[in-house]
Write a protein that holds these residues in place. Structure first.
Motif, PDB file in Angstrom:
ATOM      1  N   ALA A 295       0.800  -1.224   0.000  1.00 43.03           N
ATOM      2  CA  ALA A 295       0.000   0.000   0.000  1.00 43.03           C
ATOM      3  C   ALA A 295       0.831   1.271   0.000  1.00 43.03           C
ATOM      4  O   ALA A 295       0.281   2.375  -0.065  1.00 43.03           O
ATOM      5  N   HIS A 304      -2.990   5.741  -2.997  1.00 43.31           N
ATOM      6  CA  HIS A 304      -4.445   5.806  -2.841  1.00 43.31           C
ATOM      7  C   HIS A 304      -5.037   6.792  -3.832  1.00 43.31           C
ATOM      8  O   HIS A 304      -4.333   7.611  -4.433  1.00 43.31           O
ATOM      9  N   ALA A 309      -7.181   2.842  -1.030  1.00 45.41           N
ATOM     10  CA  ALA A 309      -5.863   2.317  -1.370  1.00 45.41           C
ATOM     11  C   ALA A 309      -5.887   1.537  -2.675  1.00 45.41           C
ATOM     12  O   ALA A 309      -6.938   1.055  -3.123  1.00 45.41           O
ATOM     13  N   THR A 310      -4.726   1.407  -3.267  1.00 41.32           N
ATOM     14  CA  THR A 310      -4.599   0.658  -4.511  1.00 41.32           C
ATOM     15  C   THR A 310      -4.640  -0.844  -4.271  1.00 41.32           C
ATOM     16  O   THR A 310      -4.732  -1.621  -5.232  1.00 41.32           O
ATOM     17  N   GLY A 315      -8.168   1.393   3.304  1.00 35.93           N
ATOM     18  CA  GLY A 315      -8.437   2.803   3.068  1.00 35.93           C
ATOM     19  C   GLY A 315      -7.652   3.687   4.005  1.00 35.93           C
ATOM     20  O   GLY A 315      -7.077   3.221   4.997  1.00 35.93           O
TER      21      GLY A 315
END
Length: 348
Positions: A295, A304, A309-310, A315
């Protein structure tokens, strides 16, 4: 022993509490909040004694609980701490203090959160809400390590009394720097060192607090707030702090070029003995517990978009300019928390 929850929130400051309050609305029935301090409140309880908000009480509330008292007054640090503790007592979430999270890692479609005491928690969704004020930043200035005077970040500053009669330089051009310099000026020979002139902003243009204008013009909400992101940092003032700086003889000087063992060298080459330097130079995001999670970027910053988040199920809440200019403030974290929770809920 492993404990399971629907949602784990890391941090019980304003961001974490707002997230926990809104979690049931988004289908998270069992929320666990983990906080490393022995009480809720996040960074607020560690700020300097005289800190006063630059937003009025009516614009300093978390979801579902108005800030008490006169809505036009500017609350103090202690009032904010009391408010956050009262807010936490209303929540249905399981809040565990004195619990330091050391790692957050994915496993079999869920997240495993480990604490320094060996406790392990799992959940399909995690929100990192430790905010933007956990990593005090002191810029690299030549001579930092040689300076024999007192050097401290604003995060460690509490009151002016220890500096009475001393020669002090406060570094920074934001609200905290001005507020600290104004009160130090009453007891110490104080200078405010900045890289550019202070950008004074009226607290109440045309009789309305600036936060009223931001709300009613739409500049408080993305994407309009993006227009303000590149503007120089301004200092909100109703005239009080500017007057105090003048009254106490606190001058503003261009940032010094380097430190010496006993003082500073100003931009014009003048050397001056200094007893203490207070660095009101902001903070950097830091999420050491997310190392290895996928992350973070190469610099340790969160990957993010608007707090989402990716990596799935994770989050962030409380990041400066996360979705608007109020994202890291009391009145802004609830809006961002709702956005992140809605996305996490959909992805379950």
């Amino acid at each position: 022993m492993e404990h399971h929850a629907d949602l784990i929130v890391i941090g019980a400051g304003q961001s974490g509490l707002a997230t926990a309050a809104l979690a049931p609305r988004h289908g998270f029935a069992h929320t666990l909040v983990l906080e490393d301090a022995d009480q809720v409140g996040g960074s607020w309880q560690r700020y300097y004694d005289s800190l006063t908000l630059f937003s009025p009480a009516r614009y300093s509330s978390l979801p579902g609980m108005p800030f008490p008292g006169d809505g036009d007054r500017y609350p103090t640090r202690d009032e904010v701490v009391d408010y956050l503790r009262a807010y936490a007592r209303r929540l249905s979430a399981d809040i565990r203090t004195s619990t330091t999270v050391t790692s957050v890692l994915p496993r079999n479609g869920a997240w495993v959160v480990r604490a320094d005491d060996g406790a392990e928690f799992t959940a399909p969704a995690v929100v990192a809400a430790t905010g933007a004020f956990r990593g005090p930043h002191t810029p690299a200035v030549p001579g930092n390590e040689e300076f024999a005077g007192r050097s401290l970040h604003a995060a460690d500053y509490r009151s002016p009394e220890p500096f009475t009669g001393r020669r002090v330089v406060v570094v920074g051009g934001g609200n905290s720097a001005v507020q600290i310099a104004a009160e130090l000026g009453a007891v110490a020979d104080t200078t405010l060192a900045t890289r550019r002139p202070i950008g004074w902003m009226k607290q109440r243009p045309l009789g309305r607090d600036i936060h009223w204008w931001l709300k009613h013009t739409g500049f408080d909400i993305a994407p309009l707030s993006r227009l303000l992101e590149k503007m120089p940092v301004g200092v909100l003032d109703d005239g009080h702090y500017r007057t105090a700086l003048t009254a106490h003889g606190v001058e503003r000087r261009e940032m010094f070029t380097h430190l010496t063992p006993d003082g500073v060298v100003w931009a014009d080459g003048t050397k001056e003995p200094v007893d203490a330097v207070v660095w009101a130079t902001g903070y950097r995001l830091t999420y050491p517990y997310l190392n290895g999670s996928g992350a973070l970027d190469a610099d340790g910053g969160p990957r993010h978009r608007g707090g989402v988040a990716t990596v799935p199920g994770l989050g962030f809440v409380g990041i400066e300019l996360q979705r608007s200019i109020s994202s890291s403030t009391l009145r802004g974290v609830g809006r961002d928390a709702a956005h992140v929770l809605s996305r996490l809920s959909r992805s379950r």
